[in-house]
Write an enzyme that holds these catalytic residues in place. Structure first.
Site, PDB file in Angstrom:
ATOM      1  CG  HIS A  19      -0.406  34.126  49.854  1.00 36.00           C
ATOM      2  ND1 HIS A  19       0.155  35.286  50.334  1.00 36.00           N
ATOM      3  CD2 HIS A  19       0.300  33.111  50.422  1.00 36.00           C
ATOM      4  CE1 HIS A  19       1.142  34.994  51.166  1.00 36.00           C
ATOM      5  NE2 HIS A  19       1.262  33.683  51.229  1.00 36.00           N
ATOM      6  CE  LYS A  45       6.062  34.096  59.869  1.00 34.72           C
ATOM      7  NZ  LYS A  45       5.875  33.808  58.473  1.00 34.72           N
ATOM      8  NE  ARG A  94       6.953  29.828  48.797  1.00 32.42           N
ATOM      9  CZ  ARG A  94       6.853  30.531  49.895  1.00 32.42           C
ATOM     10  NH1 ARG A  94       6.748  31.831  49.825  1.00 32.42           N
ATOM     11  NH2 ARG A  94       6.877  29.964  51.068  1.00 32.42           N
ATOM     12  CB  SER A 132       4.835  37.265  53.070  1.00 34.59           C
ATOM     13  OG  SER A 132       3.618  36.751  52.610  1.00 34.59           O
TER      14      SER A 132
HETATM   15  P1  ADP Z   1       3.365  30.310  56.485  1.00 30.71           P
HETATM   16  O1  ADP Z   1       3.556  31.472  57.378  1.00 30.71           O
HETATM   17  O2  ADP Z   1       2.555  29.193  57.051  1.00 30.71           O
HETATM   18  O3  ADP Z   1       4.633  29.839  55.801  1.00 30.71           O
HETATM   19  P2  ADP Z   1       2.513  31.917  54.273  1.00 30.71           P
HETATM   20  O4  ADP Z   1       1.547  32.967  54.631  1.00 30.71           O
HETATM   21  O5  ADP Z   1       3.874  32.364  53.936  1.00 30.71           O
HETATM   22  O6  ADP Z   1       2.436  30.819  55.358  1.00 30.71           O
HETATM   23  O7  ADP Z   1       1.965  31.075  53.046  1.00 30.71           O
HETATM   24  C1  ADP Z   1       0.812  30.282  53.167  1.00 30.71           C
HETATM   25  C2  ADP Z   1       0.868  29.173  52.148  1.00 30.71           C
HETATM   26  O8  ADP Z   1       0.987  29.717  50.842  1.00 30.71           O
HETATM   27  C3  ADP Z   1       2.047  28.201  52.306  1.00 30.71           C
HETATM   28  O9  ADP Z   1       1.591  26.914  51.946  1.00 30.71           O
HETATM   29  C4  ADP Z   1       3.030  28.683  51.286  1.00 30.71           C
HETATM   30  O10 ADP Z   1       3.874  27.645  50.833  1.00 30.71           O
HETATM   31  C5  ADP Z   1       2.088  29.129  50.182  1.00 30.71           C
HETATM   32  N1  ADP Z   1       2.726  30.109  49.311  1.00 30.71           N
HETATM   33  C6  ADP Z   1       3.285  31.274  49.668  1.00 30.71           C
HETATM   34  N2  ADP Z   1       3.784  31.911  48.593  1.00 30.71           N
HETATM   35  C7  ADP Z   1       3.529  31.127  47.520  1.00 30.71           C
HETATM   36  C8  ADP Z   1       3.821  31.217  46.108  1.00 30.71           C
HETATM   37  N3  ADP Z   1       4.500  32.245  45.603  1.00 30.71           N
HETATM   38  N4  ADP Z   1       3.423  30.206  45.319  1.00 30.71           N
HETATM   39  C9  ADP Z   1       2.773  29.146  45.855  1.00 30.71           C
HETATM   40  N5  ADP Z   1       2.466  28.995  47.151  1.00 30.71           N
HETATM   41  C10 ADP Z   1       2.844  29.966  47.981  1.00 30.71           C
END
Ligand code: ADP
Length: 179
Positions: A19, A45, A94, A132
């Site tokens: 992030h 979730k 990702r 996460s």
């Molecule tokens: P959501 O709950 O909307 O999926 P997240 O909090 O998991 O959101 O992630 C927010 C954003 O960050 C999303 O666009 C996700 O694809 C991106 N993201 C999460 N982890 C990574 C990573 N390791 N590399 C690149 N982008 C990431």
């Protein structure tokens, strides 16, 4: 010239180096980046950290980026983007499996708000595998996530799981395949 502002929305439960990498790339391209923490995910979730905790941790780990701000939001992402007068939604990519969901969400958001662009960034390959849910799962089992999250998040995870284990709470938040 008007300010080029973008919103980077997500659940951030909790924030990890992937992030932070995406936020820093967006901060180089846009004048201002609002990291928008989704308060109440409607997906199947439940969250480990409260929205206040998620916001506080992000503010801490992004404090060195002067043009990045962190705020909670509720409801539709496009409504929030319009409210703060941003021009774009930032998303991180990702792996290929992210693409389908991101593609669908981008098209849905475009239908709702054609004036808002969706801009995707790809994280450094060292962080591409991070999610996460992986972080939460490893930390819940007592594994070391210190290479995946900043020290403040690591400390919060250790404290949270100690508290949950002491009060006998089951790991009911690990229910989604995608986060
Ligand atoms: P959501 O709950 O909307 O999926 P997240 O909090 O998991 O959101 O992630 C927010 C954003 O960050 C999303 O666009 C996700 O694809 C991106 N993201 C999460 N982890 C990574 C990573 N390791 N590399 C690149 N982008 C990431």
């Amino acid at each position: 010239m008007s300010v080029r502002r973008a919103v980077y929305p997500g659940t951030f439960d909790p924030a990890h180096y992937g992030h932070i990498d995406i936020a820093s790339r967006a901060a180089r391209v846009f004048d201002e980046v609002f990291v928008a923490v989704y308060a109440n995910p409607v997906k199947a979730k439940s969250v480990l950290f409260s929205v206040e905790e998620r916001v506080a941790m992000l503010r801490d780990v992004l404090a060195h980026m002067p043009n990045v701000k962190v705020a909670p939001y509720h409801g539709l992402t496009v409504d929030y983007v319009r409210q703060v007068q941003a021009m774009a939604i930032i998303r991180g990519l990702r792996v290929f499996s992210d693409f389908e969901l991101e593609f669908r969400m981008a098209l849905a958001n475009r239908r709702l708000a054609p004036e808002i662009e969706v801009v995707t960034f790809i994280a450094d390959e060292r962080h591409l595998h991070l999610s996460s849910s992986t972080v939460r799962e490893i930390a819940s089992l007592g594994g070391d996530v210190s290479t995946m999250v900043p020290p403040v998040v690591n400390a919060a995870l250790i404290a949270k799981f100690r508290e949950r284990h002491q009060s006998g709470v089951e790991s009911d938040y690990m229910v989604s395949l995608h986060d």
